[in-house]
Design a protein around this motif. Sequence first.
Motif, mmCIF file in Angstrom:
data_model
loop_
_atom_site.group_PDB
_atom_site.id
_atom_site.type_symbol
_atom_site.label_atom_id
_atom_site.label_comp_id
_atom_site.label_asym_id
_atom_site.label_seq_id
_atom_site.Cartn_x
_atom_site.Cartn_y
_atom_site.Cartn_z
ATOM 1 N N MET A 221 33.598 66.728 -11.049
ATOM 2 C CA MET A 221 32.636 66.566 -9.960
ATOM 3 C C MET A 221 32.823 65.220 -9.255
ATOM 4 N N ARG A 222 32.984 64.166 -10.039
ATOM 5 C CA ARG A 222 33.158 62.831 -9.464
ATOM 6 C C ARG A 222 34.465 62.729 -8.678
ATOM 7 N N ARG A 223 35.491 63.464 -9.158
ATOM 8 C CA ARG A 223 36.766 63.457 -8.425
ATOM 9 C C ARG A 223 36.592 64.140 -7.065
ATOM 10 N N ASP B 111 18.930 64.733 -9.414
ATOM 11 C CA ASP B 111 20.163 64.373 -8.718
ATOM 12 C C ASP B 111 21.203 65.431 -9.090
ATOM 13 N N CYS B 112 22.179 65.636 -8.196
ATOM 14 C CA CYS B 112 23.158 66.693 -8.462
ATOM 15 C C CYS B 112 23.917 66.450 -9.769
ATOM 16 N N CYS B 113 24.091 65.181 -10.150
ATOM 17 C CA CYS B 113 24.814 64.886 -11.387
ATOM 18 C C CYS B 113 24.015 65.328 -12.608
ATOM 19 N N HIS C 291 26.115 60.895 0.715
ATOM 20 C CA HIS C 291 25.272 61.420 -0.363
ATOM 21 C C HIS C 291 25.578 62.902 -0.570
ATOM 22 N N PHE C 292 25.728 63.289 -1.837
ATOM 23 C CA PHE C 292 25.992 64.693 -2.156
ATOM 24 C C PHE C 292 24.701 65.345 -2.618
ATOM 25 N N SER C 293 24.345 66.447 -1.965
ATOM 26 C CA SER C 293 23.116 67.128 -2.382
ATOM 27 C C SER C 293 23.441 68.570 -2.733
ATOM 28 N N SER D 221 30.975 58.986 -18.213
ATOM 29 C CA SER D 221 31.933 59.032 -17.103
ATOM 30 C C SER D 221 32.278 57.644 -16.597
ATOM 31 N N GLN D 222 31.836 56.612 -17.309
ATOM 32 C CA GLN D 222 32.130 55.248 -16.856
ATOM 33 C C GLN D 222 32.893 54.429 -17.899
ATOM 34 N N THR D 223 33.695 55.141 -18.730
ATOM 35 C CA THR D 223 34.646 54.439 -19.602
ATOM 36 C C THR D 223 35.876 54.111 -18.753
ATOM 37 N N LEU E 43 29.848 53.827 1.045
ATOM 38 C CA LEU E 43 29.095 53.753 -0.215
ATOM 39 C C LEU E 43 28.707 55.152 -0.673
ATOM 40 N N LEU E 44 29.094 55.511 -1.901
ATOM 41 C CA LEU E 44 28.631 56.769 -2.482
ATOM 42 C C LEU E 44 27.250 56.493 -3.052
ATOM 43 N N ILE E 45 26.235 57.047 -2.401
ATOM 44 C CA ILE E 45 24.872 56.711 -2.833
ATOM 45 C C ILE E 45 24.152 57.904 -3.433
ATOM 46 N N SER E 46 23.667 57.732 -4.657
ATOM 47 C CA SER E 46 22.845 58.750 -5.306
ATOM 48 C C SER E 46 21.407 58.280 -5.121
ATOM 49 N N GLY E 47 20.476 58.890 -5.807
ATOM 50 C CA GLY E 47 19.097 58.383 -5.727
ATOM 51 C C GLY E 47 18.798 57.434 -6.865
ATOM 52 N N GLY E 48 19.842 57.043 -7.623
ATOM 53 C CA GLY E 48 19.625 56.239 -8.832
ATOM 54 C C GLY E 48 19.400 54.763 -8.550
ATOM 55 N N ILE E 49 19.403 53.987 -9.623
ATOM 56 C CA ILE E 49 19.136 52.547 -9.513
ATOM 57 C C ILE E 49 20.386 51.799 -9.050
ATOM 58 N N ASP E 50 21.552 52.255 -9.501
ATOM 59 C CA ASP E 50 22.756 51.438 -9.366
ATOM 60 C C ASP E 50 23.383 51.419 -7.968
ATOM 61 N N SER E 51 23.602 52.593 -7.390
ATOM 62 C CA SER E 51 24.356 52.593 -6.132
ATOM 63 C C SER E 51 23.674 51.826 -4.982
ATOM 64 N N PRO E 52 22.336 51.864 -4.845
ATOM 65 C CA PRO E 52 21.747 51.030 -3.776
ATOM 66 C C PRO E 52 22.027 49.543 -4.004
ATOM 67 N N GLY F 138 31.036 51.478 -19.204
ATOM 68 C CA GLY F 138 30.438 51.889 -20.471
ATOM 69 C C GLY F 138 29.013 52.390 -20.378
ATOM 70 N N GLN F 139 28.438 52.416 -19.157
ATOM 71 C CA GLN F 139 27.026 52.789 -19.051
ATOM 72 C C GLN F 139 26.788 54.248 -19.458
ATOM 73 N N VAL F 140 27.660 55.127 -19.030
ATOM 74 C CA VAL F 140 27.586 56.540 -19.425
ATOM 75 C C VAL F 140 29.002 57.033 -19.690
ATOM 76 N N THR G 141 31.170 52.283 -5.240
ATOM 77 C CA THR G 141 30.319 53.070 -6.132
ATOM 78 C C THR G 141 29.475 52.132 -6.993
ATOM 79 N N GLY G 142 28.479 52.713 -7.656
ATOM 80 C CA GLY G 142 27.569 51.902 -8.483
ATOM 81 C C GLY G 142 27.901 51.979 -9.961
ATOM 82 N N GLU G 143 29.160 52.222 -10.307
ATOM 83 C CA GLU G 143 29.503 52.350 -11.724
ATOM 84 C C GLU G 143 29.497 51.003 -12.450
HETATM 85 P P1 ATP Z 1 23.355 55.557 -9.890
HETATM 86 O O1 ATP Z 1 22.219 54.807 -10.505
HETATM 87 O O2 ATP Z 1 23.945 54.891 -8.713
HETATM 88 O O3 ATP Z 1 23.022 57.014 -9.683
HETATM 89 P P2 ATP Z 1 24.491 56.187 -12.397
HETATM 90 O O4 ATP Z 1 24.456 55.098 -13.399
HETATM 91 O O5 ATP Z 1 23.472 57.251 -12.463
HETATM 92 O O6 ATP Z 1 24.518 55.529 -10.975
HETATM 93 P P3 ATP Z 1 26.535 58.244 -12.214
HETATM 94 O O7 ATP Z 1 25.529 59.283 -12.065
HETATM 95 O O8 ATP Z 1 27.645 58.422 -13.197
HETATM 96 O O9 ATP Z 1 25.943 56.802 -12.539
HETATM 97 O O10 ATP Z 1 27.195 57.969 -10.826
HETATM 98 C C1 ATP Z 1 28.124 56.960 -10.693
HETATM 99 C C2 ATP Z 1 28.299 56.660 -9.211
HETATM 100 O O11 ATP Z 1 28.728 57.840 -8.532
HETATM 101 C C3 ATP Z 1 27.016 56.269 -8.535
HETATM 102 O O12 ATP Z 1 26.732 54.897 -8.674
HETATM 103 C C4 ATP Z 1 27.317 56.625 -7.098
HETATM 104 O O13 ATP Z 1 28.122 55.642 -6.488
HETATM 105 C C5 ATP Z 1 28.123 57.916 -7.255
HETATM 106 N N1 ATP Z 1 27.235 59.101 -7.190
HETATM 107 C C6 ATP Z 1 26.640 59.754 -8.185
HETATM 108 N N2 ATP Z 1 25.887 60.776 -7.729
HETATM 109 C C7 ATP Z 1 26.021 60.784 -6.396
HETATM 110 C C8 ATP Z 1 25.489 61.580 -5.327
HETATM 111 N N3 ATP Z 1 24.655 62.591 -5.547
HETATM 112 N N4 ATP Z 1 25.847 61.282 -4.072
HETATM 113 C C9 ATP Z 1 26.684 60.254 -3.819
HETATM 114 N N5 ATP Z 1 27.196 59.462 -4.767
HETATM 115 C C10 ATP Z 1 26.880 59.715 -6.045
#
Ligand code: ATP
Length: 398
Positions: free
Chosen positions: A265-267, A344-346, A209-211, A296-298, A183-192, A292-294, A287-289
């Motif tokens: 970055m996502r690649r 978050d790094c993104c 997790h990428f920091s 990078s999710q088309t 699981l690619l996990i950010s600190g956001g709502i979606d990936s958990p 159409g949410q943002v 992933t938590g994509e």
């Molecule tokens: P999330 O709520 O999960 O952060 P998001 O809607 O913010 O999702 P993006 O920031 O575009 O969407 O990230 C899409 C997906 O890429 C995330 O759901 C996650 O799976 C992965 N991702 C993004 N940032 C990181 C990170 N720092 N470390 C690991 N995975 C990441």
Amino acid sequence: MKEVILIKNGELALKGNNRSSFEDILVKNIRRRLDKLGEFTYCKAQSTIIIEPRDERVDLDEAEKVISKVFGIAAYSRAAALSKDMETILTETPKYLAERLNACSSFKVEAKRSDKKFPLTSPEIAAALGEKISSVFGHLSVDVHNPELTVTVEIRDNYALSRGDQLKGAGGLPTGTAGKAALLISGGIDSPVAGYMMAKRGVELVCVHFSSPPYTSLRAEQKVHSLLMKISEFCGNIKLYVVPFTEIQEQIQKNCPEDYYTLIMRRFMMRISQQIARDTGCLALITGESLGQVASQTIQAISGIDAVSEMTVFRPLIGMDKGEIITISRKIETFDISVLPFEDCCTVFTPKHPRTRPKLPDIEKSESALDAASLCETALKSTRLLHIGPKMRIGEKP
Ligand code: ATP
Ligand code: MG
């Protein structure tokens, strides 16, 4: 009076020959989680597991809480384990369920008998107990169609079990029965939420997790620990790989066109996660994509990201609205952690005008100045492993 916890398997009943190995994994998962509360014996019988504490001092409220979150359990309930004579059943059952019987206005009794040598038939047991309960609780009426409480007595080999209604379990399949995925996990709502959904289908999670220090703080990483602690209540201990991402992001910023930053970055995240996935025996990425949410999710952007992954990528949220995702994140108690305001790094490197319909050759050209293989290798060399689970406190070193 001895009390036990009764567990009804979920979809395990459908799994034919695999059923018994699924049950074994479920028992192992429950055992691992209950270990910290004391010693229990586990008995499997007809898609039911009976958990009996070996010591009366065990806190069954806590045990019940733990069990309510274990995947692979359709329903559960506490039950009084009584000796198998009618006299005991008739005196002890109303006492055991007194609080619940007092709180409702109608009831019925169901009896089941796996021990066919028991002197009374099931209807006779139900009738006798029904009469007894009516005489003790004068306010109750019997309602066989729509009772507020169903009292069940099961006559088993070693004891009679009396209980009220079962509670709904966490559902899904036992963790580990569907293999491993990263699981690619950010600190956001979606990936958990994405991780929770795949774990519910029996997948064991390895997390990445990428920091990007110093752009992202230690607190941003600790947020990921807290999120995974919540998920681990459902699926047990989780390995977390923390990948240093600063160098890659700075190289992208220096050498690539701004409107492609996020995509590139996502690649890189996919390339590195795929390598970790391979090294740890994972069969897929998660992933938590959500479509159409943002930017990078088309469909075009997601295809451009997927182009670097040879592995199957699961995106369990792809067709969900943000509101639906938030409902789940509240239910699993990750929402309040996810909305804490750490960077978050993104978000640190978000371009002003990201590409929404990128073509693959253009993406590839835009990152051609970078030596992807060597950048990934360097990041992987400094990757840290942490073990997240009930035994680890937040912020503790592995
Ligand atoms: P999330 O709520 O999960 O952060 P998001 O809607 O913010 O999702 P993006 O920031 O575009 O969407 O990230 C899409 C997906 O890429 C995330 O759901 C996650 O799976 C992965 N991702 C993004 N940032 C990181 C990170 N720092 N470390 C690991 N995975 C990441
Ligand atoms: Mg995010």
